[in-house]
Motif scaffolding. Sequence first.
Motif, PDB file in Angstrom:
ATOM      1  N   PHE A  12       0.841  -1.194   0.000  1.00  0.00           N
ATOM      2  CA  PHE A  12       0.000   0.000   0.000  1.00  0.00           C
ATOM      3  C   PHE A  12       0.880   1.249   0.000  1.00  0.00           C
ATOM      4  CE2 PHE A  12      -2.166  -3.340   2.425  1.00  0.00           C
ATOM      5  CZ  PHE A  12      -3.300  -3.513   1.640  1.00  0.00           C
ATOM      6  N   PRO A  13       1.475   1.569  -1.139  1.00  0.00           N
ATOM      7  CA  PRO A  13       2.384   2.723  -1.170  1.00  0.00           C
ATOM      8  C   PRO A  13       1.627   4.019  -0.902  1.00  0.00           C
ATOM      9  CG  PRO A  13       1.941   1.937  -3.392  1.00  0.00           C
ATOM     10  CD  PRO A  13       1.310   0.952  -2.448  1.00  0.00           C
ATOM     11  N   PRO A  14       2.277   4.986  -0.244  1.00  0.00           N
ATOM     12  CA  PRO A  14       1.610   6.262   0.017  1.00  0.00           C
ATOM     13  C   PRO A  14       1.288   6.973  -1.299  1.00  0.00           C
ATOM     14  CG  PRO A  14       3.909   6.341   0.705  1.00  0.00           C
ATOM     15  CD  PRO A  14       3.638   4.948   0.277  1.00  0.00           C
ATOM     16  N   LYS A  15       0.109   7.595  -1.324  1.00  0.00           N
ATOM     17  CA  LYS A  15      -0.341   8.264  -2.546  1.00  0.00           C
ATOM     18  C   LYS A  15      -0.642   9.729  -2.273  1.00  0.00           C
ATOM     19  CE  LYS A  15      -2.255   4.134  -4.613  1.00  0.00           C
ATOM     20  NZ  LYS A  15      -3.439   3.490  -5.155  1.00  0.00           N
ATOM     21  N   CYS A  16      -0.569  10.498  -3.311  1.00  0.00           N
ATOM     22  CA  CYS A  16      -0.892  11.925  -3.255  1.00  0.00           C
ATOM     23  C   CYS A  16      -2.358  12.071  -2.851  1.00  0.00           C
ATOM     24  CB  CYS A  16      -0.657  12.554  -4.626  1.00  0.00           C
ATOM     25  SG  CYS A  16      -1.171  14.273  -4.757  1.00  0.00           S
ATOM     26  N   ILE A  17      -2.635  12.945  -1.883  1.00  0.00           N
ATOM     27  CA  ILE A  17      -4.011  13.104  -1.417  1.00  0.00           C
ATOM     28  C   ILE A  17      -4.881  13.845  -2.432  1.00  0.00           C
ATOM     29  CG2 ILE A  17      -3.488  12.921   1.038  1.00  0.00           C
ATOM     30  CD1 ILE A  17      -3.607  15.954   1.235  1.00  0.00           C
ATOM     31  N   LEU A  18      -4.278  14.460  -3.439  1.00  0.00           N
ATOM     32  CA  LEU A  18      -5.077  15.140  -4.449  1.00  0.00           C
ATOM     33  C   LEU A  18      -5.307  14.280  -5.688  1.00  0.00           C
ATOM     34  CD1 LEU A  18      -3.805  18.841  -4.270  1.00  0.00           C
ATOM     35  CD2 LEU A  18      -5.768  17.787  -3.145  1.00  0.00           C
ATOM     36  N   CYS A  19      -4.242  13.819  -6.323  1.00  0.00           N
ATOM     37  CA  CYS A  19      -4.403  13.078  -7.592  1.00  0.00           C
ATOM     38  C   CYS A  19      -4.296  11.562  -7.445  1.00  0.00           C
ATOM     39  CB  CYS A  19      -3.392  13.577  -8.613  1.00  0.00           C
ATOM     40  SG  CYS A  19      -1.700  13.064  -8.292  1.00  0.00           S
ATOM     41  N   ARG A  20      -3.922  11.074  -6.283  1.00  0.00           N
ATOM     42  CA  ARG A  20      -3.788   9.652  -5.966  1.00  0.00           C
ATOM     43  C   ARG A  20      -2.628   8.950  -6.669  1.00  0.00           C
ATOM     44  NH1 ARG A  20      -9.881   7.416  -6.096  1.00  0.00           N
ATOM     45  NH2 ARG A  20     -10.058   8.741  -7.890  1.00  0.00           N
ATOM     46  N   GLU A  26      10.902  10.937  -1.479  1.00  0.00           N
ATOM     47  CA  GLU A  26      11.091  12.217  -0.785  1.00  0.00           C
ATOM     48  C   GLU A  26       9.797  13.039  -0.653  1.00  0.00           C
ATOM     49  OE1 GLU A  26      11.357  12.994  -5.125  1.00  0.00           O
ATOM     50  OE2 GLU A  26      12.200  11.469  -3.819  1.00  0.00           O
ATOM     51  N   GLU A  27       8.680  12.546  -1.184  1.00  0.00           N
ATOM     52  CA  GLU A  27       7.423  13.297  -1.161  1.00  0.00           C
ATOM     53  C   GLU A  27       6.550  12.899   0.025  1.00  0.00           C
ATOM     54  OE1 GLU A  27       6.878  13.933  -5.959  1.00  0.00           O
ATOM     55  OE2 GLU A  27       6.033  12.132  -5.053  1.00  0.00           O
ATOM     56  N   THR A  28       5.838  13.890   0.561  1.00  0.00           N
ATOM     57  CA  THR A  28       4.901  13.657   1.656  1.00  0.00           C
ATOM     58  C   THR A  28       3.587  14.337   1.312  1.00  0.00           C
ATOM     59  OG1 THR A  28       6.718  13.687   3.249  1.00  0.00           O
ATOM     60  CG2 THR A  28       4.516  13.955   4.141  1.00  0.00           C
ATOM     61  N   ASP A  29       2.500  13.609   1.404  1.00  0.00           N
ATOM     62  CA  ASP A  29       1.138  14.105   1.209  1.00  0.00           C
ATOM     63  C   ASP A  29       0.800  14.465  -0.235  1.00  0.00           C
ATOM     64  OD1 ASP A  29       0.701  13.873   3.993  1.00  0.00           O
ATOM     65  OD2 ASP A  29       1.503  15.887   4.308  1.00  0.00           O
ATOM     66  N   LEU A  30       1.641  15.262  -0.894  1.00  0.00           N
ATOM     67  CA  LEU A  30       1.377  15.697  -2.270  1.00  0.00           C
ATOM     68  C   LEU A  30       2.513  15.297  -3.192  1.00  0.00           C
ATOM     69  CD1 LEU A  30       0.240  19.393  -1.627  1.00  0.00           C
ATOM     70  CD2 LEU A  30      -1.227  17.432  -2.074  1.00  0.00           C
ATOM     71  N   CYS A  31       2.150  14.949  -4.425  1.00  0.00           N
ATOM     72  CA  CYS A  31       3.189  14.683  -5.427  1.00  0.00           C
ATOM     73  C   CYS A  31       3.754  16.025  -5.902  1.00  0.00           C
ATOM     74  CB  CYS A  31       2.605  13.891  -6.597  1.00  0.00           C
ATOM     75  SG  CYS A  31       1.396  14.807  -7.588  1.00  0.00           S
ATOM     76  N   ARG A  32       4.854  15.958  -6.599  1.00  0.00           N
ATOM     77  CA  ARG A  32       5.526  17.173  -7.075  1.00  0.00           C
ATOM     78  C   ARG A  32       4.591  17.998  -7.965  1.00  0.00           C
ATOM     79  NH1 ARG A  32      10.001  14.922  -8.463  1.00  0.00           N
ATOM     80  NH2 ARG A  32      11.119  15.562  -6.619  1.00  0.00           N
ATOM     81  N   ARG A  33       3.866  17.328  -8.845  1.00  0.00           N
ATOM     82  CA  ARG A  33       2.975  18.043  -9.770  1.00  0.00           C
ATOM     83  C   ARG A  33       1.862  18.781  -9.025  1.00  0.00           C
ATOM     84  NH1 ARG A  33      -1.287  15.076 -13.158  1.00  0.00           N
ATOM     85  NH2 ARG A  33      -2.422  15.831 -11.407  1.00  0.00           N
ATOM     86  N   CYS A  34       1.217  18.111  -8.065  1.00  0.00           N
ATOM     87  CA  CYS A  34       0.130  18.751  -7.314  1.00  0.00           C
ATOM     88  C   CYS A  34       0.654  19.881  -6.440  1.00  0.00           C
ATOM     89  CB  CYS A  34      -0.629  17.725  -6.484  1.00  0.00           C
ATOM     90  SG  CYS A  34      -1.667  16.643  -7.502  1.00  0.00           S
ATOM     91  N   ARG A  35       1.837  19.717  -5.897  1.00  0.00           N
ATOM     92  CA  ARG A  35       2.439  20.784  -5.089  1.00  0.00           C
ATOM     93  C   ARG A  35       2.614  22.045  -5.938  1.00  0.00           C
ATOM     94  NH1 ARG A  35       4.109  20.110   0.009  1.00  0.00           N
ATOM     95  NH2 ARG A  35       4.230  17.874   0.184  1.00  0.00           N
ATOM     96  N   ALA A  36       2.957  21.861  -7.204  1.00  0.00           N
ATOM     97  CA  ALA A  36       3.193  22.998  -8.094  1.00  0.00           C
ATOM     98  C   ALA A  36       1.906  23.541  -8.705  1.00  0.00           C
ATOM     99  CB  ALA A  36       4.156  22.585  -9.206  1.00  0.00           C
TER     100      ALA A  36
END
Length: 164
Positions: A12-20, A26-36
């Motif tokens: 169950f790898p951690p997923k971006c809370i916005l785009c999944r 090195e990412e937490t909660d959001l992927c690089r794309r959603c952060r930007a």
Amino acid sequence: MKLYHWILKLLFPPKCILCRSVLQEEETDLCRRCRAEAPISPNRKSKLQFLDSFVAVWYYERYVRSSLLRYKFYGARSYASGYGRLLAMRLQREYPEGFDILTWIPVSRLRKFRRGYDQVELLAKAVEEELQIPCVPMLKKVRHTPPQSGISGQAERRANVLGA
């Protein structure tokens, strides 16, 4: 115990809370794309009736809206910790002087029973954990109201929650 966590992360790898999408190491909660690209709210402090100011992390649109709907209606309770971290960072930036307590506007008992949780309470407690500020229940919902999302006019929305 490390092996257990490694297996869980593998299955169950951690997923971006916005785009999944699956998060990189090195990412937490959001992927690089959603952060930007997430539609960040400017949080202009303006007086509204019954409201001195507010803080929002994003505008309620596109994949932010989808994420919040998953959290609110489809049992994505785990999003609370990520939302809490992001909201806590925003609160610290907007209110560097801090504040004494946190509270939340509770959902009705019927809604909490149907969902199995109060999503706003979970968010408040996640912010409490991040900021180390006590989260205190100060409000009580005294009657169940129809969902605001089904009501179109501003006056009708205000009347719906009046005395609730």
